[in-house]
Design an enzyme around this catalytic site. Structure first.
Site, PDB file in Angstrom:
ATOM      1  N   GLY A  10       0.818  -1.097   0.019  1.00  0.00           N
ATOM      2  CA  GLY A  10      -0.051  -0.106  -0.219  1.00  0.00           C
ATOM      3  C   GLY A  10       0.717   1.480   0.107  1.00  0.00           C
ATOM      4  O   GLY A  10       2.086   1.323   0.157  1.00  0.00           O
ATOM      5  N   ILE A  32      -1.652  -9.059   0.302  1.00  0.00           N
ATOM      6  CA  ILE A  32      -2.305 -10.136  -0.244  1.00  0.00           C
ATOM      7  C   ILE A  32      -2.006 -10.328  -1.765  1.00  0.00           C
ATOM      8  O   ILE A  32      -2.227 -11.438  -2.343  1.00  0.00           O
ATOM      9  CB  ILE A  32      -3.806  -9.865  -0.283  1.00  0.00           C
ATOM     10  CG1 ILE A  32      -4.769 -10.949  -0.655  1.00  0.00           C
ATOM     11  CG2 ILE A  32      -4.131  -8.540  -0.965  1.00  0.00           C
ATOM     12  CD1 ILE A  32      -6.165 -10.647  -0.144  1.00  0.00           C
ATOM     13  N   ARG A  33      -1.427  -9.292  -2.283  1.00  0.00           N
ATOM     14  CA  ARG A  33      -0.883  -9.229  -3.681  1.00  0.00           C
ATOM     15  C   ARG A  33       0.468  -9.700  -3.670  1.00  0.00           C
ATOM     16  O   ARG A  33       1.312  -9.388  -2.743  1.00  0.00           O
ATOM     17  CB  ARG A  33      -1.070  -8.057  -4.349  1.00  0.00           C
ATOM     18  CG  ARG A  33      -2.576  -7.504  -4.666  1.00  0.00           C
ATOM     19  CD  ARG A  33      -2.399  -5.968  -5.078  1.00  0.00           C
ATOM     20  NE  ARG A  33      -1.969  -5.206  -4.101  1.00  0.00           N
ATOM     21  CZ  ARG A  33      -1.676  -3.897  -4.519  1.00  0.00           C
ATOM     22  NH1 ARG A  33      -1.767  -3.356  -5.701  1.00  0.00           N
ATOM     23  NH2 ARG A  33      -0.956  -3.185  -3.567  1.00  0.00           N
ATOM     24  N   ASP A  45      -3.042 -13.040   3.105  1.00  0.00           N
ATOM     25  CA  ASP A  45      -4.437 -12.356   3.179  1.00  0.00           C
ATOM     26  C   ASP A  45      -4.382 -12.021   4.668  1.00  0.00           C
ATOM     27  O   ASP A  45      -4.226 -13.011   5.582  1.00  0.00           O
ATOM     28  CB  ASP A  45      -5.306 -13.317   2.684  1.00  0.00           C
ATOM     29  CG  ASP A  45      -6.731 -12.780   2.961  1.00  0.00           C
ATOM     30  OD1 ASP A  45      -7.668 -13.387   2.438  1.00  0.00           O
ATOM     31  OD2 ASP A  45      -7.030 -11.989   3.975  1.00  0.00           O
ATOM     32  N   ILE A  46      -4.479 -11.081   5.048  1.00  0.00           N
ATOM     33  CA  ILE A  46      -4.606 -10.452   6.746  1.00  0.00           C
ATOM     34  C   ILE A  46      -5.640 -11.338   7.598  1.00  0.00           C
ATOM     35  O   ILE A  46      -5.609 -11.436   8.539  1.00  0.00           O
ATOM     36  CB  ILE A  46      -4.734  -9.006   6.658  1.00  0.00           C
ATOM     37  CG1 ILE A  46      -3.963  -8.618   8.016  1.00  0.00           C
ATOM     38  CG2 ILE A  46      -6.020  -8.542   6.497  1.00  0.00           C
ATOM     39  CD1 ILE A  46      -2.686  -8.905   8.379  1.00  0.00           C
ATOM     40  N   TYR A 135     -14.924   2.692   8.186  1.00  0.00           N
ATOM     41  CA  TYR A 135     -13.812   2.628   8.365  1.00  0.00           C
ATOM     42  C   TYR A 135     -13.108   3.208   9.886  1.00  0.00           C
ATOM     43  O   TYR A 135     -12.400   2.947  10.843  1.00  0.00           O
ATOM     44  CB  TYR A 135     -13.057   3.292   7.301  1.00  0.00           C
ATOM     45  CG  TYR A 135     -11.643   3.658   7.305  1.00  0.00           C
ATOM     46  CD1 TYR A 135     -11.165   4.968   7.533  1.00  0.00           C
ATOM     47  CD2 TYR A 135     -10.498   2.390   7.147  1.00  0.00           C
ATOM     48  CE1 TYR A 135      -9.543   5.128   7.366  1.00  0.00           C
ATOM     49  CE2 TYR A 135      -9.211   2.890   7.048  1.00  0.00           C
ATOM     50  CZ  TYR A 135      -8.806   4.195   7.200  1.00  0.00           C
ATOM     51  OH  TYR A 135      -7.344   4.492   7.159  1.00  0.00           O
TER      52      TYR A 135
HETATM   53  C1  VAH Z   1      -8.519   7.336   3.687  1.00  0.00           C
HETATM   54  N1  VAH Z   1      -6.177   7.845   3.327  1.00  0.00           N
HETATM   55  O1  VAH Z   1      -8.680   8.407   2.855  1.00  0.00           O
HETATM   56  C2  VAH Z   1      -7.157   7.285   4.328  1.00  0.00           C
HETATM   57  C3  VAH Z   1      -7.182   7.957   5.411  1.00  0.00           C
HETATM   58  C4  VAH Z   1      -7.985  10.185   6.671  1.00  0.00           C
HETATM   59  C5  VAH Z   1      -8.381   9.120   5.523  1.00  0.00           C
HETATM   60  O2  VAH Z   1      -7.180   7.257   6.670  1.00  0.00           O
HETATM   61  O3  VAH Z   1      -9.636   6.476   3.866  1.00  0.00           O
END
Ligand code: VAH
Length: 311
Positions: A10, A32-33, A45-46, A135
């Site tokens: 990443g 994973i890649r 794969d985490i 997230y």
């Molecule tokens: C996102 N780059 O855009 C990430 C970040 C603050 C967001 O964690 O999801």
């Protein structure tokens, strides 16, 4: 030092691997890649805890850098997978590291853990946190389980609440702050960019070199100096898409953006505009080097040299 990195393919991993190799570490980079790094690499794969346990047993790293994540936009599209990767897998990583006797663990939290009732200017280290994106919810839960593992099991876990990260060489996908990288490549190619956020949406950002320096500094700090076991606030700069557009136009006058906000606008509006990183400065000497102007200069210099991964 022998270190294992998850999600090494990443945006942060792309810069962290060479930084760890440069300081003489023996690096096992996993993702994973398949990875084409000049280090040992392994497919992981985490979500596959048995494979993670096997790699930890095989390599016996002193440090683990857990970067595998499903970013904010992708997690809104696939919330269950977002929870699995961003929370359950993180819990599994902590458990496996405890079992394997790993000395120190780094994992990436995010300003996405803040929410609409968090103070948006100079967001403090311990504010009200009510993330509205999947997230951010998973990252906040991750911060709590990290502190639980430190208190309950003595696992030395350290973390940073990353702002948006800007850097060359890897084009991020699936995030909300990705526009800050995409605009530079669009200025080089199409001379136009359609931005998915409104022009005045100000967000905290960090140049990749500062992000890597922060990770290395935090991990090298004697643990008795650390007062935060959830995740440290850090801040580099703040800018909006319109401010970045104007900065890029200083070098590419014909470059312009059109603005077509999508679902990511609501996420961005729930995040802070600037961050108070007093704890990081006091505990381990955090001091960013890049602002909007020097970040843009560094990006132009790098993009004129480095081939980049297409998304
Ligand atoms: C996102 N780059 O855009 C990430 C970040 C603050 C967001 O964690 O999801």
């Amino acid at each position: 030092m022998r270190v294992l990195i998850t999600g090494a393919g990443g945006q942060i991993g792309h810069a962290l691997v060479p930084a760890l190799v440069a300081r003489g570490d023996e690096v096992i980079a996993t993702d994973i890649r398949a990875l084409d790094y000049p280090t040992a690499t392994a497919q992981l794969d985490i979500l596959d805890k048995d494979n993670l346990r096997r790699l930890l047993h095989e390599w016996k790293p002193q440090e683990v850098y857990h970067l595998a994540a499903y970013l904010s936009a992708r997690s809104e599209r696939e919330p269950h997978l977002g929870w699995e990767i961003n929370f359950r897998a993180t819990w599994q990583v902590f458990e496996a590291c405890k079992e394997a006797g790993v000395e120190r663990v780094f994992w990436a939290s995010s300003i996405a853990a803040f929410g609409p009732h968090t103070p948006r200017q100079a967001t403090p280290q311990y504010p009200h946190m009510d993330p509205v994106g999947l997230y951010g919810i998973a990252k906040l839960a991750g911060e709590r389980i990290a502190e639980y593992f430190f208190i309950r099991h003595g696992l030395d876990i350290r973390s940073l609440r990353f702002p948006g990260v800007v850097g060359p060489g890897h084009i991020p996908q699936g995030g909300t702050t990705d526009f800050a990288v995409h605009m530079f490549y669009a200025a080089l190619r199409e001379k136009h960019y359609t931005c998915y956020l409104l022009p005045d949406t100000t967000l905290p950002m960090l140049y990749i070199d500062d992000a890597i320096e922060a990770i290395l500094q935090l991990m090298a700090t004697p643990k008795e100096r650390l007062s935060v076991r959830g995740a440290y606030n850090i801040h580099g700069m703040s800018f909006s898409p319109a401010q970045l557009e104007a900065e890029i136009q200083k070098r590419v006058p014909e470059f312009y953006c059109t603005y077509e906000p999508d679902f990511r606008q609501k996420l961005a509006e729930s995040w802070p505009e600037s961050i108070d990183d007093t704890y990081a400065r006091r505990d381990w000497g955090w001091q960013p080097k890049y602002d909007l102007s020097t970040m843009a200069q560094a990006m132009w210099e790098a993009l004129s040299q480095v081939p980049y991964e297409s998304p």
